[in-house]
Each structure stands twice: as structure tokens, then as C-alpha cells.
Design a protein around this motif. Structure first.
Motif, PDB file in Angstrom:
ATOM      1  N   ASN A  81       0.798  -1.183  -0.134  1.00  0.00           N
ATOM      2  CA  ASN A  81       0.031  -0.082  -0.197  1.00  0.00           C
ATOM      3  C   ASN A  81       0.739   1.167  -0.227  1.00  0.00           C
ATOM      4  O   ASN A  81       1.130   1.601   0.890  1.00  0.00           O
ATOM      5  CB  ASN A  81      -0.739   0.059   1.367  1.00  0.00           C
ATOM      6  CG  ASN A  81      -2.071   1.044   1.205  1.00  0.00           C
ATOM      7  OD1 ASN A  81      -1.840   2.050   0.410  1.00  0.00           O
ATOM      8  ND2 ASN A  81      -3.062   0.774   1.991  1.00  0.00           N
ATOM      9  N   TRP A  82       1.275   1.510  -1.199  1.00  0.00           N
ATOM     10  CA  TRP A  82       2.418   2.806  -1.262  1.00  0.00           C
ATOM     11  C   TRP A  82       1.805   4.281  -0.788  1.00  0.00           C
ATOM     12  O   TRP A  82       2.599   4.864  -0.371  1.00  0.00           O
ATOM     13  CB  TRP A  82       2.622   2.612  -2.694  1.00  0.00           C
ATOM     14  CG  TRP A  82       3.690   1.919  -3.198  1.00  0.00           C
ATOM     15  CD1 TRP A  82       3.312   0.899  -4.219  1.00  0.00           C
ATOM     16  CD2 TRP A  82       4.888   1.563  -2.656  1.00  0.00           C
ATOM     17  NE1 TRP A  82       4.539   0.180  -4.365  1.00  0.00           N
ATOM     18  CE2 TRP A  82       5.270   0.392  -3.454  1.00  0.00           C
ATOM     19  CE3 TRP A  82       5.956   2.364  -1.912  1.00  0.00           C
ATOM     20  CZ2 TRP A  82       6.836  -0.176  -3.317  1.00  0.00           C
ATOM     21  CZ3 TRP A  82       7.127   1.543  -1.615  1.00  0.00           C
ATOM     22  CH2 TRP A  82       7.452   0.641  -2.565  1.00  0.00           C
ATOM     23  N   ASP A  83       0.552   4.243  -1.150  1.00  0.00           N
ATOM     24  CA  ASP A  83      -0.263   5.477  -0.609  1.00  0.00           C
ATOM     25  C   ASP A  83       0.031   5.571   0.899  1.00  0.00           C
ATOM     26  O   ASP A  83       0.173   6.654   1.575  1.00  0.00           O
ATOM     27  CB  ASP A  83      -1.240   5.747  -1.062  1.00  0.00           C
ATOM     28  CG  ASP A  83      -1.475   5.875  -2.515  1.00  0.00           C
ATOM     29  OD1 ASP A  83      -0.465   6.448  -3.038  1.00  0.00           O
ATOM     30  OD2 ASP A  83      -2.528   5.408  -3.352  1.00  0.00           O
ATOM     31  N   LEU A  84      -0.545   4.654   1.723  1.00  0.00           N
ATOM     32  CA  LEU A  84      -0.396   4.641   3.082  1.00  0.00           C
ATOM     33  C   LEU A  84       1.086   4.630   3.546  1.00  0.00           C
ATOM     34  O   LEU A  84       1.299   5.418   4.667  1.00  0.00           O
ATOM     35  CB  LEU A  84      -1.080   3.372   3.699  1.00  0.00           C
ATOM     36  CG  LEU A  84      -1.212   3.307   5.118  1.00  0.00           C
ATOM     37  CD1 LEU A  84      -2.082   4.571   5.714  1.00  0.00           C
ATOM     38  CD2 LEU A  84      -1.914   2.014   5.336  1.00  0.00           C
ATOM     39  N   ASP A  86       3.581   6.016   1.951  1.00  0.00           N
ATOM     40  CA  ASP A  86       4.189   7.485   1.593  1.00  0.00           C
ATOM     41  C   ASP A  86       3.543   8.467   2.883  1.00  0.00           C
ATOM     42  O   ASP A  86       4.221   9.155   3.480  1.00  0.00           O
ATOM     43  CB  ASP A  86       3.662   8.062   0.395  1.00  0.00           C
ATOM     44  CG  ASP A  86       4.431   7.263  -0.744  1.00  0.00           C
ATOM     45  OD1 ASP A  86       5.354   6.544  -0.515  1.00  0.00           O
ATOM     46  OD2 ASP A  86       4.063   7.198  -1.815  1.00  0.00           O
ATOM     47  N   GLU A  87       2.271   8.191   3.152  1.00  0.00           N
ATOM     48  CA  GLU A  87       1.647   8.995   4.153  1.00  0.00           C
ATOM     49  C   GLU A  87       2.304   8.960   5.512  1.00  0.00           C
ATOM     50  O   GLU A  87       2.693   9.815   6.383  1.00  0.00           O
ATOM     51  CB  GLU A  87       0.132   8.949   4.370  1.00  0.00           C
ATOM     52  CG  GLU A  87      -0.502   9.867   5.180  1.00  0.00           C
ATOM     53  CD  GLU A  87      -0.692  11.370   4.404  1.00  0.00           C
ATOM     54  OE1 GLU A  87      -0.785  12.314   5.323  1.00  0.00           O
ATOM     55  OE2 GLU A  87      -0.513  11.397   3.319  1.00  0.00           O
ATOM     56  N   TYR A  88       2.492   7.753   5.784  1.00  0.00           N
ATOM     57  CA  TYR A  88       3.063   7.197   7.151  1.00  0.00           C
ATOM     58  C   TYR A  88       4.466   8.088   7.362  1.00  0.00           C
ATOM     59  O   TYR A  88       4.945   8.536   8.281  1.00  0.00           O
ATOM     60  CB  TYR A  88       3.228   5.785   7.159  1.00  0.00           C
ATOM     61  CG  TYR A  88       4.055   5.313   8.643  1.00  0.00           C
ATOM     62  CD1 TYR A  88       3.354   5.385   9.601  1.00  0.00           C
ATOM     63  CD2 TYR A  88       5.429   4.928   8.300  1.00  0.00           C
ATOM     64  CE1 TYR A  88       4.202   4.876  10.861  1.00  0.00           C
ATOM     65  CE2 TYR A  88       6.125   4.425   9.661  1.00  0.00           C
ATOM     66  CZ  TYR A  88       5.209   4.405  10.905  1.00  0.00           C
ATOM     67  OH  TYR A  88       5.984   4.205  11.915  1.00  0.00           O
ATOM     68  N   ARG A  90       5.817  10.753   5.605  1.00  0.00           N
ATOM     69  CA  ARG A  90       5.635  11.948   5.585  1.00  0.00           C
ATOM     70  C   ARG A  90       5.640  12.628   7.081  1.00  0.00           C
ATOM     71  O   ARG A  90       6.004  13.317   7.611  1.00  0.00           O
ATOM     72  CB  ARG A  90       4.722  12.765   4.625  1.00  0.00           C
ATOM     73  CG  ARG A  90       5.221  12.703   3.121  1.00  0.00           C
ATOM     74  CD  ARG A  90       4.161  13.533   2.408  1.00  0.00           C
ATOM     75  NE  ARG A  90       2.884  12.981   2.325  1.00  0.00           N
ATOM     76  CZ  ARG A  90       2.645  12.108   1.332  1.00  0.00           C
ATOM     77  NH1 ARG A  90       3.458  11.890   0.311  1.00  0.00           N
ATOM     78  NH2 ARG A  90       1.420  11.630   1.338  1.00  0.00           N
ATOM     79  N   PHE A  91       4.478  11.859   7.588  1.00  0.00           N
ATOM     80  CA  PHE A  91       4.168  12.196   9.070  1.00  0.00           C
ATOM     81  C   PHE A  91       5.500  11.852   9.849  1.00  0.00           C
ATOM     82  O   PHE A  91       5.509  12.621  10.614  1.00  0.00           O
ATOM     83  CB  PHE A  91       2.944  11.049   9.524  1.00  0.00           C
ATOM     84  CG  PHE A  91       2.637  11.538  10.909  1.00  0.00           C
ATOM     85  CD1 PHE A  91       2.242  12.366  11.444  1.00  0.00           C
ATOM     86  CD2 PHE A  91       3.183  10.229  11.795  1.00  0.00           C
ATOM     87  CE1 PHE A  91       1.874  12.496  12.937  1.00  0.00           C
ATOM     88  CE2 PHE A  91       2.939  10.479  13.062  1.00  0.00           C
ATOM     89  CZ  PHE A  91       2.342  11.657  13.619  1.00  0.00           C
ATOM     90  N   GLN A  94       7.804  14.774   9.497  1.00  0.00           N
ATOM     91  CA  GLN A  94       7.406  15.953  10.145  1.00  0.00           C
ATOM     92  C   GLN A  94       7.476  16.002  11.469  1.00  0.00           C
ATOM     93  O   GLN A  94       7.788  16.969  12.165  1.00  0.00           O
ATOM     94  CB  GLN A  94       6.000  16.330   9.692  1.00  0.00           C
ATOM     95  CG  GLN A  94       6.028  16.541   8.160  1.00  0.00           C
ATOM     96  CD  GLN A  94       4.463  16.630   7.433  1.00  0.00           C
ATOM     97  OE1 GLN A  94       3.350  16.569   8.448  1.00  0.00           O
ATOM     98  NE2 GLN A  94       4.282  16.829   6.470  1.00  0.00           N
TER      99      GLN A  94
END
Length: 291
Positions: A81-84, A86-88, A90-91, A94
Motif C-alpha cells: 500500500n504505497w499511498d499509506l 508514503d503518508e506514514y 511524511r508524518f 514531520q
């Protein structure tokens, strides 16, 4: 050509990588229904496999059991699940900058989390396996059809025997018709004489008797029933599914026999009507298994 709707067919195909076995079991059914029992990874082939079966089987409920053996029978692949992910990431970056934390990213932990990565069975088509499955199914369907044809030949012999019995009974009934009419006329005349004596208008009475005899006439029903018997024999020779045609025709034959039974007032004819109904019921039961 008569074919049974029940039968069994089994076939196998083998290559260097796979061993495929297909078993088909058929029972009677109003339409063609194919039920598959096989690994769900091969579900995408159902339409093609059903087409192979339908080339041999036109009516019946067919259970198709498929087993596949081989090292490549079930392939696995990674689904990420690349989208998840990537979001992880990035978080986490940050959060590291915002709170001046050390780098908290750990790829190994990320990969172990089933929300990001999963190992699943691949349903990608395999041309070698597909060819084996279709070939084995086609061969099994042919063996099933051969068995159904063999049983159908036995059914055809039973039908011919019952048709011969039906024709014999019809001829016997036809021979008793003049006697029935004469007995019926004599009975009416004697009854009338017992009521009014000898002094009556015989021409008028004979006219009325003729009308009553016409109502009890069974010649038309005998003729139609004889025609149905010939039609039944003709249908048995057709090179197509005939079960529904025979089922309809047997209903028409039953209707004519019931009419003959309700009109005829002759013991010998009544006895043969009972035999006709018995013979017809045997045919009806066998027709339920004809494709």
C-alpha cells in the motif's frame, strides 16, 4: 438421439510444472447449471471452462471439481500500500522535525505491518496452466457425454418398448369400438322401450341415439393418440436435446387417454385405458432424465 442427464466424466492433463484433474458429475435439471469447486485463484477461468462443458452438455446440473498440483500451482506476490506508506513516512519526518526527535523511521517495522505490505496469491493468468485446465475439462466433458449417450440408448430402448405397448393397446381399443357402439345403441333402445313401449317415432329416436353416440365417440381421440405415438418415435431420432419436447408430448398423450377413459363405457376398453395410463406414467418418469 436420446441422452441421459446423469453421468460422470474424469480427465487429467500433466506438464512439467502442473498436474490437473477435472471431475464432472451431472444430474437432471431444467436448464444447464455448472457449479465449480476449485481454488479461487482460478475463478477467472470459469467462463471458458463452462463454455467447454456447454459444447457437450445442453441440460443438467453439472458439478465441476478441479484439483491442481505443482510447485507453480499457486504463485504468491507482495502487495504494498504505497499511498499509506508514503503518508506514514511524511508524518514521521514531520514529527521528527517538529519535536526535534531522532530519526524514528524503521523500514523493517514498516514492512512487518500488514497494513502496508501483504503477501497474497497471484491471480495472474498462466497460459500453460490455462491450456491444461481447458484441455482436461474438455476431455472430461466428452467422457461425461459418452456416458450420458450410453444411458440414453438404454432409455431409448425402454421408450420403444412402451410405444409398442401403447400401439398394441390402441389397436385393441379400436377393435372394441364397434362392439361398444352397438352395445350402447342397444342399451338406449331397450331403456326407451321399457319407458314408452314399442309405439314411438323410431326415426326421431335413432336421430337422438346418433347424437348420443357421437358424444361418446372416441375415434378422434384414438387417431390423435396414434399420431402422438408416431411423433414420439420421430423425436427420439432427432440430433438435439429432446427432453422438453417429449415432456410436452407426454402431457398431450395423457390428455387424450383421459378423454377416452371418460367417454368409453365398455369394460374391455376401460381396462386398456388403465394399462395405457400405467405405461404412460413409466414413460413420464423416464423422460425426467432425458436431456
Amino acid at each position: 438421439m436420446v441422452k441421459s442427464m446423469t453421468g460422470f466424466g474424469r480427465a487429467g492433463k500433466q506438464s512439467e510444472n502442473f498436474k490437473v484433474t477435472v471431475e464432472l458429475k451431472a444430474v437432471n435439471h431444467r436448464y444447464l447449471e455448472v457449479v465449480f469447486r476449485m481454488p479461487r485463484v482460478f475463478a477467472y477461468l470459469e467462463a471458458k471452462l463452462k463454455k467447454s462443458i456447454a459444447e457437450q452438455v445442453k441440460r443438467g446440473r453439472v458439478e465441476c471439481a478441479i484439483t491442481v498440483e505443482g510447485n507453480r500451482a499457486t504463485k504468491e506476490k507482495l502487495v504494498i500500500n504505497w499511498d499509506l506508506a508514503d503518508e506514514y513516512i511524511r508524518f514521521m519526518r514531520q514529527a521528527t522535525q517538529r519535536y526535534q526527535m531522532e530519526d524514528a523511521l524503521n523500514i523493517q517495522e514498516l514492512l512487518l505491518d500488514p497494513r502496508f505490505l501483504e503477501i497474497v496469491e497471484s491471480n495472474e493468468p498462466d497460459s500453460e496452466l490455462e491450456e491444461l485446465l481447458i484441455g482436461a475439462t474438455t476431455a472430461a466433458a466428452k467422457r461425461l457425454d459418452d456416458m450420458r449417450a450410453t444411458e440414453g440408448n438404454e432409455l431409448a430402448l425402454h421408450f420403444k418398448h412402451h410405444l409398442e405397448t401403447t400401439e398394441k393397446l390402441l389397436n385393441e381399443i379400436q377393435a372394441f369400438v364397434p362392439e361398444m357402439e352397438a352395445t350402447y345403441r342397444e342399451r338406449l333402445e331397450n331403456r326407451l322401450i321399457s319407458y314408452v313401449g314399442e309405439d314411438f317415432d323410431k326415426a326421431l329416436v335413432l336421430s337422438e341415439i346418433a347424437i348420443l353416440l357421437e358424444k361418446s365417440d372416441i375415434n378422434e381421440e384414438l387417431e390423435r393418440l396414434g399420431s402422438h405415438v408416431k411423433q414420439f418415435s420421430h423425436i427420439l431420432l432427432l440430433e438435439e436435446p429432446i427432453g422438453r419436447k417429449l415432456d410436452f408430448l407426454i402431457q398431450e398423450m395423457n390428455r387424450e387417454i383421459n378423454t377416452i377413459g371418460s367417454k368409453a363405457s365398455h369394460l374391455e376398453i376401460t381396462n386398456r385405458v388403465v394399462e395405457l395410463k400405467t405405461t404412460l406414467e413409466k414413460m413420464r418418469e423416464q423422460i425426467q432424465n432425458v436431456e
